[in-house]
Motif scaffolding. Structure first.
Motif, PDB file in Angstrom:
ATOM      1  N   ARG A   6      -5.705  -6.652 116.219  1.00 38.62           N
ATOM      2  CA  ARG A   6      -5.161  -7.539 115.216  1.00 38.62           C
ATOM      3  C   ARG A   6      -4.757  -8.875 115.831  1.00 38.62           C
ATOM      4  O   ARG A   6      -4.869  -9.925 115.202  1.00 38.62           O
TER       5      ARG A   6
ATOM      6  N   THR B  90     -12.917  -6.678 111.666  1.00 42.39           N
ATOM      7  CA  THR B  90     -11.571  -6.918 111.172  1.00 42.39           C
ATOM      8  C   THR B  90     -11.370  -6.188 109.858  1.00 42.39           C
ATOM      9  O   THR B  90     -12.308  -5.666 109.273  1.00 42.39           O
ATOM     10  N   CYS B 100      -4.219  -7.176 103.829  1.00 43.75           N
ATOM     11  CA  CYS B 100      -3.800  -8.382 104.538  1.00 43.75           C
ATOM     12  C   CYS B 100      -2.805  -9.142 103.679  1.00 43.75           C
ATOM     13  O   CYS B 100      -3.107  -9.567 102.574  1.00 43.75           O
TER      14      CYS B 100
END
Lengths: 150, 150
Positions: A6, B90, B100
């Motif tokens: 991350r 990701t 997110c």
DNA sequence: TGGAAAGAGGACGGCGTTGGTCCTATTTGG
DNA sequence: CCAAATAGGACCAACGCCGTCCTCTTTCCA
């Protein structure tokens, strides 16, 4: 999951944000506020980026960070290496340091290297600028090939 | 570290070992002994490979596993997907499922996709056969492999 | 026909890595 | 001299991975 950490993702976000004003010195709290990330986290990210030479820190009051190079001169492989270390898919590579207990039987010993090189090459062909720019995604050398395969 | 899981590595090792005798049915204990890996681990690896359709299991006494396809028809991306799930660097990609918290600020939202495609393409262009050690094992008659595994 | 061998599927705990935070020292502008 | 900001670690909780083990099902063979 073959995913990167991350922190690496944050690094790209911060770099991209800095690229919006490449010549301006920006502090960690500033960048934290503009990216929406937590301030201590952004500070950590910037320290790592500075350690890798991707940004340069300026100490003291009114200090901050500035990009060492323009975003189109920073390949993704550099960012990933800064946060995640050398790109090596398995422990059985040059920088792996051994530790594999069944080397004598292993039928794939040393054969991962071409794979790692392929990944490194693909990531070296994409720059941070390619991830930031809104419109022109046109000229990405490695990513351009046969997207229709998926 | 941008590394794949150890299970994936084992999977390639086991597949490679099976490729040395593609038409023979081999049991998990056999393969464990020949690869030098622990037997429960090899059993787990084979179950995952079977679930992904890369090998086919045969139940019952004298059972075992057989390759579903020759090694040169198994791209690395298939093996990695079987063990590590979809290749997505990701969380901010199609299969990421969101999560997110700063999507509205994020300057790189959705821009990772070309990178993921580049990686997938690079891994799809390499097969397990490319990772197998070429000559020495390939020329040994299948019957002699039992002796070679010590 | 019964036992043994082997796969199918899932559950569980130990352990290492990662992420986020915090602390202190150092530098520099006002 | 103080405040602001970087430099560099240290620390701890949370998570995911890995190896093992258990039970059930299937099939071969005596």
């Amino acid at each position: 999951m073959l995913k990167l950490s991350r922190l690496t993702d944050y690094g790209v976000v911060v770099l991209t944000r800095m690229g919006a004003a490449p010549s301006m010195r920006q502090s960690a709290p500033e960048l934290a506020h503009r990216t929406g990330l937590a301030e201590p986290t952004v500070a950590k990210v910037l320290k790592i980026l500075a350690g890798a030479g991707l940004v340069e820190g300026v100490r003291g009051a009114r200090g901050g960070y500035i990009l060492s190079r323009p975003l189109d001169a920073i390949p993704l492989s550099d960012v990933i290496t800064a946060f995640d270390g050398p790109i090596a898919l398995t422990a059985c590579v040059e920088g792996g340091g051994g530790g594999c207990g069944s080397e004598e039987h292993c039928p794939v010993r040393g054969r991962w290297d071409p794979v790692n090189h392929a990944i490194r090459h693909a990531l070296a062909g994409i720059t941070v600028a390619d991830l930031a720019v809104p419109a022109p995604i046109a000229f990405i050398p490695e990513a351009d090939l046969r997207l229709a395969a998926e």
